[in-house]
Design a protein around this motif. Structure first.
Motif, PDB file in Angstrom:
ATOM      1  N   ARG A 154    -120.192 -35.190  12.259  1.00  0.00           N
ATOM      2  CA  ARG A 154    -121.418 -34.887  11.514  1.00  0.00           C
ATOM      3  C   ARG A 154    -121.181 -34.304  10.048  1.00  0.00           C
ATOM      4  NH1 ARG A 154    -126.870 -33.836  13.675  1.00  0.00           N
ATOM      5  NH2 ARG A 154    -126.003 -33.846  15.825  1.00  0.00           N
ATOM      6  N   THR A 155    -121.840 -34.883   9.021  1.00  0.00           N
ATOM      7  CA  THR A 155    -121.502 -34.378   8.003  1.00  0.00           C
ATOM      8  C   THR A 155    -122.084 -33.056   7.487  1.00  0.00           C
ATOM      9  OG1 THR A 155    -123.594 -35.274   6.826  1.00  0.00           O
ATOM     10  CG2 THR A 155    -121.609 -36.854   6.944  1.00  0.00           C
ATOM     11  N   GLU A 156    -121.846 -32.215   6.474  1.00  0.00           N
ATOM     12  CA  GLU A 156    -122.323 -30.975   6.201  1.00  0.00           C
ATOM     13  C   GLU A 156    -123.594 -31.260   5.219  1.00  0.00           C
ATOM     14  OE1 GLU A 156    -119.977 -28.322   4.269  1.00  0.00           O
ATOM     15  OE2 GLU A 156    -119.956 -29.374   2.336  1.00  0.00           O
ATOM     16  N   GLU A 161    -126.084 -36.120   8.814  1.00  0.00           N
ATOM     17  CA  GLU A 161    -126.064 -37.275   9.368  1.00  0.00           C
ATOM     18  C   GLU A 161    -124.710 -37.360  10.105  1.00  0.00           C
ATOM     19  OE1 GLU A 161    -125.797 -40.398   6.497  1.00  0.00           O
ATOM     20  OE2 GLU A 161    -126.075 -41.924   7.968  1.00  0.00           O
ATOM     21  N   VAL A 162    -124.722 -38.330  11.366  1.00  0.00           N
ATOM     22  CA  VAL A 162    -123.545 -38.566  11.944  1.00  0.00           C
ATOM     23  C   VAL A 162    -123.070 -40.004  11.675  1.00  0.00           C
ATOM     24  CG1 VAL A 162    -122.596 -38.981  14.454  1.00  0.00           C
ATOM     25  CG2 VAL A 162    -124.058 -36.872  13.918  1.00  0.00           C
ATOM     26  N   LEU A 163    -121.791 -39.831  11.163  1.00  0.00           N
ATOM     27  CA  LEU A 163    -121.249 -41.063  10.834  1.00  0.00           C
ATOM     28  C   LEU A 163    -119.984 -41.479  11.810  1.00  0.00           C
ATOM     29  CD1 LEU A 163    -120.442 -40.420   7.075  1.00  0.00           C
ATOM     30  CD2 LEU A 163    -122.204 -41.602   8.287  1.00  0.00           C
ATOM     31  N   LEU A 208    -124.958 -42.725  13.198  1.00  0.00           N
ATOM     32  CA  LEU A 208    -125.798 -42.218  14.531  1.00  0.00           C
ATOM     33  C   LEU A 208    -127.094 -41.582  14.018  1.00  0.00           C
ATOM     34  CD1 LEU A 208    -123.094 -41.860  17.162  1.00  0.00           C
ATOM     35  CD2 LEU A 208    -124.000 -44.001  16.404  1.00  0.00           C
ATOM     36  N   GLY A 209    -127.316 -41.624  12.688  1.00  0.00           N
ATOM     37  CA  GLY A 209    -128.627 -40.999  12.453  1.00  0.00           C
ATOM     38  C   GLY A 209    -128.358 -39.326  12.209  1.00  0.00           C
ATOM     39  N   LEU A 214    -129.749 -37.137  18.554  1.00  0.00           N
ATOM     40  CA  LEU A 214    -129.598 -37.990  17.077  1.00  0.00           C
ATOM     41  C   LEU A 214    -130.951 -39.108  17.128  1.00  0.00           C
ATOM     42  CD1 LEU A 214    -125.918 -38.377  17.725  1.00  0.00           C
ATOM     43  CD2 LEU A 214    -126.869 -37.451  15.554  1.00  0.00           C
ATOM     44  N   SER A 215    -131.089 -39.212  15.966  1.00  0.00           N
ATOM     45  CA  SER A 215    -132.191 -40.073  15.742  1.00  0.00           C
ATOM     46  C   SER A 215    -131.680 -41.843  16.096  1.00  0.00           C
ATOM     47  CB  SER A 215    -132.799 -40.175  14.251  1.00  0.00           C
ATOM     48  OG  SER A 215    -131.489 -40.465  13.358  1.00  0.00           O
ATOM     49  N   ASP A 216    -130.605 -41.993  15.873  1.00  0.00           N
ATOM     50  CA  ASP A 216    -129.806 -43.342  16.306  1.00  0.00           C
ATOM     51  C   ASP A 216    -130.871 -44.331  15.994  1.00  0.00           C
ATOM     52  OD1 ASP A 216    -128.180 -45.076  17.668  1.00  0.00           O
ATOM     53  OD2 ASP A 216    -128.902 -44.759  19.430  1.00  0.00           O
ATOM     54  N   PRO A 217    -130.972 -44.738  14.544  1.00  0.00           N
ATOM     55  CA  PRO A 217    -131.908 -45.593  13.907  1.00  0.00           C
ATOM     56  C   PRO A 217    -131.567 -47.058  14.476  1.00  0.00           C
ATOM     57  CG  PRO A 217    -130.729 -44.522  12.344  1.00  0.00           C
ATOM     58  CD  PRO A 217    -130.391 -43.835  13.504  1.00  0.00           C
TER      59      PRO A 217
END
Lengths: 378, 394
Positions: A154-156, A161-163, A208-209, A214-217
């Motif tokens: 997860r980014t700060e 957002e989770v990459l 993954l949003g 997670l929104s997982d678009p």
């Protein structure tokens, strides 16, 4: 709904099962990878643009189920996560070469970090000089010497957002050590301290949003969950079949062990739960293939199979008696594998909460719609 | 496997919703609602059934010549789901159409079908089952009621208990002993008994659930030879075949869904804690799985004999789940169902469900019998997923 068995999937399952019969049991997945690659198994469910046959998530579930049925290491689902992430990307997109290698059966990828990123309090990655510096520790399933690791972090940034980043063995193995705490004679997953890893933009293959859940678009997490549920279902089925075979042939107190209701009934209950699991898993896969929403169904399929497989395997080991605890009895392997497989994408409790939120929101949304309709009528 | 709705199912659901809004049906539903609100435990559902039967929706899977529409069992299941969701109490329909009617379709003579099925489909007649007896319980082959030859017919004597809806029924599918054999499974015969006939006494056994158990006394009740279903003395094989039909689990899955949905209406998302959310998810999946198991079993109907193991799996899961949901609802909503934000109507549904729940895992075969069936028949089947042969079914 017509829920009779699908003859095409049955044939695929039979082919995969036969192909995997040559794979050696045990923690090293090299022979399972080779067996699956020999029958183009990695291409079955992959997108046509990536060299696959595009047979859908139902087919992918069937492959992971057959791996689980023999408690073979999961050499499949991590690669398919990468393939899904790159399905829409061009040949020159970052990671496209790895996806192509996965589809060709030449590269095993193991997903890691998906248990952590579902927790909002997990460590976050800083962006420094165009590269991400994640924090925390990943537990990586070690199934094959040259495996890549698809790490989720997860980014700060504000939206967190989770990459997903693919780290080749040359990147992730040097800093990895034996996972801790872990003891006993069984193999240990690798422990990867992320503060020793730098993730470049070229290694990021998708996202993954945001938020929690997670929104997982793009539905990447949901698809991965369904495949993981298939693997867990296979583990439960495999252990159950071993327990039935053992107890139907083993005599104690002048009768077959399976003739005792105290043994037969828990196995019967497990069979019922596994049948329910089969339908929940394939429903989620079918909805994905049909282009329908399936996030809640995926979470529930995974939570259900995780709990059912754990219970079934514990019962199956018990049904074997002390010999089930010996390394000579195949059922012991299921007991080892299920421990980490059941929570690799987060604990079932968290998945149930996520599903519960979905369900409650749907009920109240429907109630509001109904109230609005009544108001309009009046 | 196709988890989607067919065009025919979708069209039938739409038609059912439309029919539920027509004045005769709406009026019958309102009457039922008022009766239940006034405390009547078992209001007469027959006017509602007849209003629905006028649209040939009451026995939709039956051939047109018998008053149905000739739709598939799956399409008929869609009709039933929609009717129950629309407020139709289903017990008498289940007994009359889904059990006795289907039994007649499977095992009745052409004359019996022509005589009874159109009347059952139209709601002119209703039917129930008269199986178990005092001291017999689930061990149905131990039954003691007898049928003795008398001229060109039989005289039936005995006591039948724990049936339902005999007071609203005109016919009883009755299991009796016509002889003895080397085992207790031989010599059992099945008759269709006119419940208005001389010698039939119908009464209730005070019971926990709204739907009261019946006690039906048969005192030398005369029936003609044409009341015999199948061959004399060979009723057991018919019974075992047709008992599976009772176990699709559709009715139990609908109860589970109704009680689960009612439970959720009293929960406010913003104030529902994580522990309760976890249960909302877990029970929701169990309810969904029950529906899928029921439909999986129904998918087999009309395509050869119904696999008794599949039916047992479905019956076990759906009835256990419905019972668990009813109990869970009592815990969630607390004393008098007043702990949270439940409406009085939903509280009444859940309160009745709590009392009905224990009967679900006993009727149509106890949960223990279902486990016995699964254990004794399923494990050695190579073609069943999870079977000892490795399983090929997907």
């Amino acid at each position: 709904m017509d829920l009779r068995s699908d003859p095409v999937l049955e044939r695929i399952a039979g082919t995969i099962r036969e192909g995997l019969s040559v794979a050696e049991p045990g923690p090293d997945g090299t022979s399972a990878q080779a067996a699956l690659a020999d029958m183009d198994g990695f291409a079955f469910a992959a997108a046509i643009d990536l060299g696959g046959f595009d047979l859908g998530l139902s087919c992918g579930v069937t492959i992971s189920l057959e791996l689980g049925r023999r408690a073979l290491p999961d050499v499949y689902t991590g690669g398919m996560l990468v393939v899904d992430a790159l399905a829409e990307a061009g040949d020159d997109a970052p990671g496209a070469d790895i996806a192509a290698a996965v589809v060709a059966g030449k590269q095993v990828v193991v997903a890691a970090g998906l248990d952590l990123v579902c927790r909002p309090t997990a460590g976050r990655a800083r962006l420094e000089e165009d590269a991400w510096r994640p924090s925390g520790v990943l537990t990586v399933e070690d199934v094959q010497p040259d495996q890549a690791c698809c790490a989720a972090f997860r980014t700060e940034e504000a939206d967190g957002e989770v990459l997903l980043a693919v780290l080749p063995a040359s990147v992730w193995r040097p800093p990895a050590g034996r996972a801790f705490p872990w003891s006993g004679p069984v193999e240990s997953p690798a422990s990867l301290p992320l503060d020793r890893v730098t993730v470049t933009s070229g290694q990021v293959v998708g996202g993954l949003g945001t938020g929690s859940p997670l929104s997982d678009p793009a539905g990447l997490l949901a698809r991965h969950r369904v495949r993981q549920a298939g693997y867990l279902l296979g583990l439960g089925l495999g252990a159950h079949a071993l327990a039935v075979t053992h107890t139907a042939n083993r005599r104690q107190f002048d009768r077959f062990v399976l003739d005792n209701q105290a043994v037969a009934f828990p196995l019967a209950k497990a069979k019922i739960d596994l049948e329910a699991a089969r339908l929940l898993v394939y429903r989620a896969a079918w909805q994905a293939d049909a282009g329908e929403p399936f996030a809640r169904e995926a979470a529930e399929a995974l939570a259900w199979t995780a709990e059912v497989a754990l219970r079934t395997i514990r019962i199956s080991v018990q049904a074997h008696g002390a010999r089930g605890l010996t390394l000579g009895a195949p059922v012991h392997r299921f007991f080892e594998v299920i421990r980490s497989a059941a929570t690799r994408l987060g604990p079932p409790g968290a998945l149930w909460q996520e599903a519960g939120r979905h369900r409650l929101a749907a009920v109240h949304s429907a109630a509001v719609d109904s109230d609005v309709a009544v108001e309009r009528q009046s | 496997m196709n988890f989607g709705e067919s065009d025919a199912e979708r069209a039938l659901r739409a038609e059912v919703r439309e029919v539920l809004g027509t004045p005769p049906v709406r009026s019958a539903l309102d009457d039922l609602g008022r009766a239940m609100a006034s405390g009547e435990r078992e209001p007469d559902v027959r006017p509602l059934y007849r209003a629905l039967a006028a649209h040939r929706l009451f026995a939709a899977s039956w051939p047109e010549q018998y008053g149905g529409r000739g739709v598939s069992h799956l399409e008929a299941a869609a009709v039933i789901e929609e009717l129950v969701r629309g407020g139709m109490p289903d017990m008498l329909q289940v007994l009359s159409v889904q059990i006795v009617g289907l039994f007649l379709l499977e095992a009745g003579s052409e004359e019996q079908k022509a005589r009874y099925l159109p009347k059952l489909a139209s709601g002119e007649l209703f039917a129930t089952v008269l199986y178990t007896e005092p001291e017999v319980g689930s061990d149905l082959a131990s039954l003691r009621a007898t049928a003795v030859r008398d001229g060109d017919g039989y005289r039936l004597s005995g006591t039948k208990v724990f049936g339902l809806k005999s007071g609203m029924s005109d016919l009883g599918l009755c299991a009796v002993r016509t002889g003895t054999g080397t085992t207790k499974y031989e010599g059992i015969s099945l008759f269709l008994v006119d419940l208005h006939a001389e010698g039939v006494t119908r009464g209730h056994i005070a019971s926990l659930a709204d739907e009261q158990y019946d006690r039906v006394e048969l005192d030398r009740v005369w029936v003609g030879e044409d009341a015999l279903l199948g061959a004399e003395g060979e009723g057991w094989s018919l019974l075992t075949r047709c008992l599976a039909i009772e176990r699709t689990g559709l009715d139990y899955s609908l109860k589970a869904a109704r009680w689960y949905d009612a439970t959720l209406t009293g929960l406010i998302p913003e104030t529902t804690d994580d522990a309760l959310l976890e249960e909302v998810g877990r029970y929701g999946a169990a309810v969904d799985a029950g529906r899928l198991l029921a439909w999986s079993t129904i998918s087999q109907l009309g395509r050869g004999p119904l696999d008794p193991t599949s039916a047992a799996i479905s019956k076990y899961h759906t009835s256990e789940t419905a019972q668990q949901v009813a109990t869970w609802a009592a815990l969630v909503h607390g004393h008098g169902y007043g702990l949270r934000a439940l409406s009085p109507e939903k509280a009444a549904v859940l309160e009745a469900g709590y009392r009905e729940g224990p009967g679900l895992t006993l009727s149509a075969g106890t949960s223990e019998m279902m486990l016995e069936l699964v254990a004794s028949s399923a494990f050695d089947r190579p073609d069943v997923i999870g079977g000892a042969g490795g399983g090929s079914e997907i």
